[in-house]
Scaffold this motif. Structure first.
Motif, PDB file in Angstrom:
ATOM      1  N   LYS A 185       0.825  -1.202   0.000  1.00 40.23           N
ATOM      2  CA  LYS A 185       0.000   0.000   0.000  1.00 40.23           C
ATOM      3  C   LYS A 185       0.863   1.258   0.000  1.00 40.23           C
ATOM      4  CE  LYS A 185      -3.589   2.216   2.779  1.00 40.23           C
ATOM      5  NZ  LYS A 185      -2.761   3.192   3.499  1.00 40.23           N
ATOM      6  N   PHE A 241      -4.490   0.758  -6.951  1.00 37.79           N
ATOM      7  CA  PHE A 241      -4.953  -0.542  -6.477  1.00 37.79           C
ATOM      8  C   PHE A 241      -4.043  -1.611  -7.065  1.00 37.79           C
ATOM      9  CE2 PHE A 241      -7.199   0.252 -10.430  1.00 37.79           C
ATOM     10  CZ  PHE A 241      -7.136  -0.955 -11.109  1.00 37.79           C
ATOM     11  N   ILE A 251      -6.006  -1.598  -1.928  1.00 30.82           N
ATOM     12  CA  ILE A 251      -6.278  -0.233  -2.387  1.00 30.82           C
ATOM     13  C   ILE A 251      -5.590   0.780  -1.487  1.00 30.82           C
ATOM     14  CG2 ILE A 251      -8.482  -0.817  -3.462  1.00 30.82           C
ATOM     15  CD1 ILE A 251      -9.891   0.275  -1.002  1.00 30.82           C
ATOM     16  N   ALA A 276      -7.490   5.724  -3.241  1.00 31.29           N
ATOM     17  CA  ALA A 276      -8.522   4.890  -3.863  1.00 31.29           C
ATOM     18  C   ALA A 276      -9.749   4.794  -2.984  1.00 31.29           C
ATOM     19  CB  ALA A 276      -7.952   3.503  -4.154  1.00 31.29           C
ATOM     20  N   PHE A 308     -14.728  -4.945  -5.546  1.00 33.31           N
ATOM     21  CA  PHE A 308     -14.091  -3.863  -6.297  1.00 33.31           C
ATOM     22  C   PHE A 308     -14.808  -3.618  -7.621  1.00 33.31           C
ATOM     23  CE2 PHE A 308     -10.849  -2.479  -9.396  1.00 33.31           C
ATOM     24  CZ  PHE A 308     -10.477  -1.281  -8.805  1.00 33.31           C
TER      25      PHE A 308
END
Length: 363
Positions: free
Chosen positions: A152, A168, A179, A183, A207
């Protein structure tokens, strides 16, 4: 897979995807099989491989997606402590559980210094194996959370340097999507769903559910193409299901690899305002190139007619009108070039500051 490594039959029932991959390393195959079969009695969500040589274990970890190592202390050629040291050189976070008879204090101290995940004394009975499974699950959960945070952070550095953007990373083999904060913000702002997933990872179905059917198919097909061709691709999609207040995103998809699992990193940027500005600039462009040019041609034509009047003053005024008209018409022509430059993607060039300073010093 080598002859000394075998997946345990029946550990994952047909049609069931294992949640985690466990590697058992030991000197005696029969003891390893007994340990694996005992774990199998507790859970069906762990895929197990057995390897009896440290070299093959290290190679297996390098070339496969391993979530946890469960090792005996007595191995072929080297000890479990030495195997832990070799693993820590390449992966300081991979869960490593030492499972053997009661270890002495010196061995335990060495294992702790090498950041062993846990030390479990050998025993028998269902309670013992339930405890082993609980330690495996806890260790893997913490390991995955650490990896998610690391991925991340890298995604955030890559995608959120400026503007309304987010990143992502989708792992098709695991059905998960990681994400970034950007995001998550865009998902909350631009989804009509009453429940917005507030975690740092979600299932791929969650998603993709934020997109309309047409855009979902477009995005999924492009992701498949990126993975099949191993090259970057870009596309534009509407992010909301509703056509009202729909947000347009530009999406860059980049193939990547995590262990032996192919994945795709995505960078999406909100370009709704960019498109709005482009439309506004297009209107200005039409006004300048058509309306103003037509009016100036009319003014210039009338000014030329005035030059036919035999009067020095009138001719001077008409000539000034003609000159001004020509300059404005020239500006309108240049405006089209300006529009082209503004709409093109900029190209960047790396310039070393030392070269600039040396050239400046020679001046």
């Amino acid at each position: 897979m080598s002859s000394s490594a075998r997946p345990i039959e029946g550990i994952s029932p047909p049609g069931t995807k294992s949640d985690v991959n466990l590697l058992i390393v030991g000197k005696k195959p029969s003891c390893c099989v007994l340990l694996a079969d005992s774990i199998q009695q507790i859970t069906t969500h762990i895929s197990i491989d057995i390897i009896t040589t440290p070299d093959e274990a290290l190679n297996h970890i390098r070339t496969n997606d391993v979530d946890c190592v469960l090792s005996k202390y007595d191995l072929n050629k080297i000890s479990g402590i030495q195997l832990l040291r070799l693993i820590r050189e390449s992966d300081p976070d991979l869960p490593f559980i030492l499972h053997d008879k009661n270890t002495d204090k010196e061995t335990a101290a060495k294992a702790i210094r090498l950041d062993v995940t846990d030390l479990i004394s050998k025993s028998v009975g269902r309670d013992h194996y339930e405890y082993i499974v609980s330690i495996i699950n806890k260790s893997i959960k913490e390991y995955h959370n650490t990896k998610v945070q690391q991925r991340k952070q890298k995604l955030s550095q890559l995608t959120e340097s400026k503007g309304k953007s987010g990143g992502f990373e989708i792992h098709p083999s695991k059905n998960i999507v990681i994400i970034t904060q950007g995001a998550k913000t865009l998902l909350k702002q631009n989804t009509n769903h009453s429940k917005s997933n507030d975690s740092e990872r979600m299932s791929d179905s969650q998603f993709f559910s934020h997109f309309s059917s047409q855009n979902r198919t477009k995005l999924q097909d492009t992701i498949k193409s990126v993975m099949a061709n191993n090259r970057k691709e870009s596309l534009q999609i509407h992010y909301n299901k509703s056509s009202e207040h729909s947000t347009r995103f530009e999406v860059d998809l980049i193939p990547t690899q995590l262990a032996q699992s192919p994945a795709v990193q995505g960078i999406f940027k909100d370009i709704s305002k960019d498109i709005q500005q482009e439309n506004q600039m297009a209107v200005v462009d039409r006004v300048l190139r058509h309306n103003i040019r037509n009016d100036m041609n009319l003014i210039r034509g009338n000014a030329e007619l005035l030059t036919e009047i035999e009067s020095d003053r009138v001719q001077n005024i008409s000539q000034k009108l003609i000159d001004k008209s020509d300059k404005l018409l020239e500006s309108v022509s240049k405006q089209r070039d300006i529009m082209t430059v503004l709409q093109e993607e900029p190209t960047y060039e790396t310039i070393h500051i030392d070269d600039i300073l040396q050239r400046t010093a020679r001046m």
